[in-house]
Design a protein around this motif. Structure first.
Motif, mmCIF file in Angstrom:
data_model
loop_
_atom_site.group_PDB
_atom_site.id
_atom_site.type_symbol
_atom_site.label_atom_id
_atom_site.label_comp_id
_atom_site.label_asym_id
_atom_site.label_seq_id
_atom_site.Cartn_x
_atom_site.Cartn_y
_atom_site.Cartn_z
ATOM 1 N N SER A 15 0.862 -1.184 0.000
ATOM 2 C CA SER A 15 0.000 0.000 0.000
ATOM 3 C C SER A 15 0.900 1.235 0.000
ATOM 4 C CB SER A 15 -0.916 -0.005 1.220
ATOM 5 O OG SER A 15 -0.143 -0.106 2.376
ATOM 6 N N GLU A 16 1.008 1.871 -1.151
ATOM 7 C CA GLU A 16 1.848 3.044 -1.302
ATOM 8 C C GLU A 16 1.004 4.206 -1.800
ATOM 9 O OE1 GLU A 16 5.035 2.172 -3.904
ATOM 10 O OE2 GLU A 16 5.670 0.402 -2.785
ATOM 11 N N ILE A 17 1.443 5.405 -1.470
ATOM 12 C CA ILE A 17 0.758 6.615 -1.936
ATOM 13 C C ILE A 17 1.376 7.018 -3.265
ATOM 14 C CG2 ILE A 17 0.324 9.041 -1.454
ATOM 15 C CD1 ILE A 17 0.485 8.349 1.517
ATOM 16 N N ASN A 18 0.528 7.312 -4.217
ATOM 17 C CA ASN A 18 0.997 7.754 -5.529
ATOM 18 C C ASN A 18 1.348 9.239 -5.434
ATOM 19 O OD1 ASN A 18 1.580 8.096 -8.163
ATOM 20 N ND2 ASN A 18 -0.501 7.716 -8.935
ATOM 21 N N VAL A 19 2.624 9.573 -5.465
ATOM 22 C CA VAL A 19 3.065 10.963 -5.302
ATOM 23 C C VAL A 19 3.305 11.666 -6.632
ATOM 24 C CG1 VAL A 19 4.051 10.583 -3.024
ATOM 25 C CG2 VAL A 19 5.471 10.261 -5.049
ATOM 26 N N THR A 20 3.090 10.990 -7.746
ATOM 27 C CA THR A 20 3.341 11.601 -9.053
ATOM 28 C C THR A 20 2.507 12.861 -9.280
ATOM 29 O OG1 THR A 20 3.903 9.429 -9.917
ATOM 30 C CG2 THR A 20 3.438 11.147 -11.524
ATOM 31 N N PRO A 21 1.192 12.887 -8.992
ATOM 32 C CA PRO A 21 0.443 14.146 -9.185
ATOM 33 C C PRO A 21 0.943 15.272 -8.286
ATOM 34 C CG PRO A 21 -1.073 12.296 -8.945
ATOM 35 C CD PRO A 21 0.294 11.788 -8.640
ATOM 36 N N PHE A 22 1.347 14.944 -7.075
ATOM 37 C CA PHE A 22 1.881 15.951 -6.153
ATOM 38 C C PHE A 22 3.172 16.552 -6.703
ATOM 39 C CE2 PHE A 22 4.625 16.916 -2.467
ATOM 40 C CZ PHE A 22 3.867 17.950 -1.928
ATOM 41 N N ILE A 23 4.056 15.708 -7.218
ATOM 42 C CA ILE A 23 5.310 16.184 -7.794
ATOM 43 C C ILE A 23 5.034 17.047 -9.021
ATOM 44 C CG2 ILE A 23 7.429 15.442 -8.955
ATOM 45 C CD1 ILE A 23 7.443 13.035 -7.050
ATOM 46 N N ASP A 24 4.067 16.666 -9.844
ATOM 47 C CA ASP A 24 3.713 17.457 -11.031
ATOM 48 C C ASP A 24 3.241 18.855 -10.637
ATOM 49 O OD1 ASP A 24 4.369 15.364 -12.635
ATOM 50 O OD2 ASP A 24 2.300 14.693 -12.962
ATOM 51 N N VAL A 25 2.399 18.941 -9.623
ATOM 52 C CA VAL A 25 1.907 20.245 -9.163
ATOM 53 C C VAL A 25 3.050 21.080 -8.607
ATOM 54 C CG1 VAL A 25 0.442 21.364 -7.426
ATOM 55 C CG2 VAL A 25 -0.449 19.450 -8.753
ATOM 56 N N MET A 26 3.934 20.474 -7.840
ATOM 57 C CA MET A 26 5.072 21.209 -7.276
ATOM 58 C C MET A 26 6.000 21.726 -8.369
ATOM 59 S SD MET A 26 4.862 21.555 -4.097
ATOM 60 C CE MET A 26 3.110 21.527 -3.971
ATOM 61 N N LEU A 27 6.233 20.951 -9.405
ATOM 62 C CA LEU A 27 7.098 21.399 -10.502
ATOM 63 C C LEU A 27 6.461 22.567 -11.262
ATOM 64 C CD1 LEU A 27 8.511 18.017 -11.851
ATOM 65 C CD2 LEU A 27 9.708 19.780 -10.579
ATOM 66 N N VAL A 28 5.153 22.513 -11.463
ATOM 67 C CA VAL A 28 4.469 23.637 -12.118
ATOM 68 C C VAL A 28 4.579 24.894 -11.262
ATOM 69 C CG1 VAL A 28 2.201 24.496 -12.818
ATOM 70 C CG2 VAL A 28 2.913 22.212 -13.477
ATOM 71 N N LEU A 29 4.376 24.776 -9.947
ATOM 72 C CA LEU A 29 4.507 25.928 -9.062
ATOM 73 C C LEU A 29 5.945 26.460 -9.057
ATOM 74 C CD1 LEU A 29 2.304 24.895 -6.028
ATOM 75 C CD2 LEU A 29 1.850 26.676 -7.706
ATOM 76 N N LEU A 30 6.916 25.567 -9.083
ATOM 77 C CA LEU A 30 8.315 25.981 -9.128
ATOM 78 C C LEU A 30 8.606 26.790 -10.387
ATOM 79 C CD1 LEU A 30 11.186 25.786 -7.926
ATOM 80 C CD2 LEU A 30 11.489 23.736 -9.323
ATOM 81 N N ILE A 31 8.110 26.342 -11.508
ATOM 82 C CA ILE A 31 8.319 27.073 -12.765
ATOM 83 C C ILE A 31 7.645 28.433 -12.708
ATOM 84 C CG2 ILE A 31 7.754 27.065 -15.224
ATOM 85 C CD1 ILE A 31 8.194 24.012 -15.130
ATOM 86 N N ILE A 32 6.441 28.508 -12.172
ATOM 87 C CA ILE A 32 5.731 29.789 -12.066
ATOM 88 C C ILE A 32 6.520 30.751 -11.192
ATOM 89 C CG2 ILE A 32 3.676 30.898 -11.105
ATOM 90 C CD1 ILE A 32 2.104 28.422 -12.072
ATOM 91 N N PHE A 33 7.017 30.282 -10.044
ATOM 92 C CA PHE A 33 7.786 31.163 -9.162
ATOM 93 C C PHE A 33 9.117 31.570 -9.779
ATOM 94 C CE2 PHE A 33 5.277 29.198 -5.534
ATOM 95 C CZ PHE A 33 4.465 30.314 -5.408
ATOM 96 N N MET A 34 9.747 30.676 -10.531
ATOM 97 C CA MET A 34 11.017 31.016 -11.170
ATOM 98 C C MET A 34 10.825 32.087 -12.239
ATOM 99 S SD MET A 34 12.803 27.251 -11.444
ATOM 100 C CE MET A 34 13.927 27.790 -12.686
ATOM 101 N N VAL A 35 9.687 32.072 -12.912
ATOM 102 C CA VAL A 35 9.428 33.071 -13.954
ATOM 103 C C VAL A 35 9.042 34.414 -13.347
ATOM 104 C CG1 VAL A 35 7.848 33.653 -15.843
ATOM 105 C CG2 VAL A 35 8.848 31.379 -15.719
ATOM 106 N N THR A 36 8.232 34.410 -12.287
ATOM 107 C CA THR A 36 7.729 35.671 -11.743
ATOM 108 C C THR A 36 8.672 36.338 -10.755
ATOM 109 O OG1 THR A 36 6.505 34.497 -10.020
ATOM 110 C CG2 THR A 36 5.311 35.020 -12.053
ATOM 111 N N ALA A 37 9.554 35.600 -10.095
ATOM 112 C CA ALA A 37 10.441 36.192 -9.078
ATOM 113 C C ALA A 37 11.365 37.266 -9.635
ATOM 114 C CB ALA A 37 11.233 35.104 -8.364
ATOM 115 N N PRO A 38 12.015 37.084 -10.778
ATOM 116 C CA PRO A 38 12.891 38.161 -11.275
ATOM 117 C C PRO A 38 12.133 39.416 -11.683
ATOM 118 C CG PRO A 38 13.423 36.079 -12.356
ATOM 119 C CD PRO A 38 12.179 35.865 -11.572
ATOM 120 N N LEU A 39 10.864 39.303 -11.981
ATOM 121 C CA LEU A 39 10.083 40.463 -12.405
ATOM 122 C C LEU A 39 9.657 41.346 -11.249
ATOM 123 C CD1 LEU A 39 7.759 38.667 -14.978
ATOM 124 C CD2 LEU A 39 9.886 39.890 -15.435
#
Length: 146
Positions: A15-39
Protein backbone atom coordinates in the motif's frame (compact mmCIF):
# COMPACT_ATOMS: atom_id res chain seq x y z
CA UNK A 1 -0.59 -35.13 4.71
CA UNK A 2 -2.57 -32.13 5.63
CA UNK A 3 -0.84 -28.78 5.64
CA UNK A 4 -2.06 -25.89 7.78
CA UNK A 5 -1.31 -22.39 6.50
CA UNK A 6 -0.78 -19.58 8.85
CA UNK A 7 -1.95 -16.09 8.07
CA UNK A 8 1.64 -14.78 8.19
CA UNK A 9 2.52 -16.74 5.06
CA UNK A 10 0.10 -14.84 2.81
CA UNK A 11 1.72 -12.26 0.50
CA UNK A 12 0.91 -8.75 1.65
CA UNK A 13 -0.34 -6.07 -0.65
CA UNK A 14 1.93 -3.08 -1.02
CA UNK A 15 0.00 0.00 0.00
CA UNK A 16 1.85 3.04 -1.30
CA UNK A 17 0.76 6.61 -1.94
CA UNK A 18 1.00 7.75 -5.53
CA UNK A 19 3.07 10.96 -5.30
CA UNK A 20 3.34 11.60 -9.05
CA UNK A 21 0.44 14.15 -9.19
CA UNK A 22 1.88 15.95 -6.15
CA UNK A 23 5.31 16.18 -7.79
CA UNK A 24 3.71 17.46 -11.03
CA UNK A 25 1.91 20.25 -9.16
CA UNK A 26 5.07 21.21 -7.28
CA UNK A 27 7.10 21.40 -10.50
CA UNK A 28 4.47 23.64 -12.12
CA UNK A 29 4.51 25.93 -9.06
CA UNK A 30 8.31 25.98 -9.13
CA UNK A 31 8.32 27.07 -12.76
CA UNK A 32 5.73 29.79 -12.07
CA UNK A 33 7.79 31.16 -9.16
CA UNK A 34 11.02 31.02 -11.17
CA UNK A 35 9.43 33.07 -13.95
CA UNK A 36 7.73 35.67 -11.74
CA UNK A 37 10.44 36.19 -9.08
CA UNK A 38 12.89 38.16 -11.27
CA UNK A 39 10.08 40.46 -12.41
CA UNK A 40 9.19 41.57 -8.88
CA UNK A 41 12.57 42.75 -7.64
CA UNK A 42 15.21 45.33 -8.43
CA UNK A 43 18.62 43.78 -9.02
CA UNK A 44 20.77 46.47 -7.42
CA UNK A 45 22.63 44.82 -4.51
CA UNK A 46 22.15 46.74 -1.27
CA UNK A 47 22.32 45.63 2.37
CA UNK A 48 19.06 47.01 3.84
CA UNK A 49 18.34 47.60 7.53
CA UNK A 50 15.36 45.76 8.99
CA UNK A 51 12.08 46.64 10.71
CA UNK A 52 9.29 44.75 12.46
CA UNK A 53 6.47 47.08 11.34
CA UNK A 54 3.68 45.87 9.05
CA UNK A 55 4.41 46.56 5.35
CA UNK A 56 2.28 49.07 3.46
CA UNK A 57 0.72 48.11 0.12
CA UNK A 58 3.02 48.60 -2.85
CA UNK A 59 1.90 50.49 -5.98
CA UNK A 60 1.78 48.83 -9.40
CA UNK A 61 4.89 50.59 -10.78
CA UNK A 62 7.00 51.84 -7.87
CA UNK A 63 9.95 54.19 -8.45
CA UNK A 64 12.97 52.95 -6.50
CA UNK A 65 15.88 55.27 -5.77
CA UNK A 66 18.84 53.38 -4.29
CA UNK A 67 21.75 54.85 -2.35
CA UNK A 68 24.43 52.15 -2.56
CA UNK A 69 27.25 51.51 -0.08
CA UNK A 70 29.72 53.42 -2.29
CA UNK A 71 27.41 56.50 -2.13
CA UNK A 72 26.36 56.15 -5.79
CA UNK A 73 22.71 56.48 -6.82
CA UNK A 74 20.60 54.10 -8.88
CA UNK A 75 17.11 54.83 -10.21
CA UNK A 76 15.47 51.46 -10.76
CA UNK A 77 18.40 49.41 -12.02
CA UNK A 78 20.24 52.26 -13.79
CA UNK A 79 23.12 54.04 -12.07
CA UNK A 80 22.76 57.83 -12.26
CA UNK A 81 24.71 60.82 -11.03
CA UNK A 82 23.39 63.18 -8.35
CA UNK A 83 23.22 66.00 -10.93
CA UNK A 84 21.03 63.92 -13.27
CA UNK A 85 18.61 62.97 -10.48
CA UNK A 86 15.87 65.60 -11.17
CA UNK A 87 15.63 64.82 -14.90
CA UNK A 88 15.79 61.06 -14.34
CA UNK A 89 13.00 61.29 -11.72
CA UNK A 90 10.88 63.40 -14.07
CA UNK A 91 11.23 60.71 -16.73
CA UNK A 92 10.54 57.84 -14.31
CA UNK A 93 7.43 59.48 -12.81
CA UNK A 94 6.26 61.03 -16.11
CA UNK A 95 6.35 64.44 -14.42
CA UNK A 96 3.99 63.45 -11.59
CA UNK A 97 5.46 65.12 -8.48
CA UNK A 98 2.77 63.52 -6.26
CA UNK A 99 4.06 60.00 -6.95
CA UNK A 100 5.77 58.32 -4.01
CA UNK A 101 9.52 57.69 -4.35
CA UNK A 102 10.78 54.55 -2.60
CA UNK A 103 14.23 55.32 -1.17
CA UNK A 104 16.48 52.35 -0.46
CA UNK A 105 19.82 52.87 1.29
CA UNK A 106 22.52 50.46 2.34
CA UNK A 107 22.66 50.17 6.13
CA UNK A 108 26.30 51.30 6.09
CA UNK A 109 25.29 54.72 4.69
CA UNK A 110 25.58 57.54 7.22
CA UNK A 111 22.61 59.73 8.13
CA UNK A 112 24.08 62.82 6.46
CA UNK A 113 24.32 61.13 3.06
CA UNK A 114 20.75 59.89 3.32
CA UNK A 115 19.52 63.38 4.26
CA UNK A 116 21.45 64.86 1.34
CA UNK A 117 19.58 62.60 -1.08
CA UNK A 118 16.28 63.41 0.60
CA UNK A 119 17.07 67.15 0.28
CA UNK A 120 17.69 66.64 -3.46
CA UNK A 121 14.33 64.91 -3.74
CA UNK A 122 12.62 67.74 -1.87
CA UNK A 123 14.36 70.37 -4.03
CA UNK A 124 13.13 68.51 -7.13
CA UNK A 125 9.55 68.73 -5.84
CA UNK A 126 9.11 65.14 -4.66
CA UNK A 127 7.76 65.37 -1.12
CA UNK A 128 6.34 61.83 -0.81
CA UNK A 129 9.30 59.62 0.08
CA UNK A 130 9.03 56.13 1.54
CA UNK A 131 12.05 54.46 3.15
CA UNK A 132 12.45 50.79 2.21
CA UNK A 133 13.72 48.19 4.69
CA UNK A 134 13.61 44.45 5.32
CA UNK A 135 10.34 43.43 6.94
CA UNK A 136 9.87 41.25 10.01
CA UNK A 137 13.37 41.15 11.46
CA UNK A 138 14.84 42.54 14.60
CA UNK A 139 18.04 44.57 14.29
CA UNK A 140 20.39 41.89 15.61
CA UNK A 141 18.97 38.95 13.67
CA UNK A 142 20.57 37.51 10.55
CA UNK A 143 18.51 36.40 7.58
CA UNK A 144 18.91 32.68 7.07
CA UNK A 145 18.08 31.12 3.71
CA UNK A 146 17.81 27.39 3.01
Amino acid sequence: MLRIRHTDENPHEASEINVTPFIDVMLVLLIIFMVTAPLTTVNVPVDLPSSTEKPTPRPDEPVFLTLKADHSLALGEDTISADALPTALAQATKGDKEQRIFLRADKTIDYGSLMSVMDKLRASGYLKVALVNLQGQEEGQEQHGD
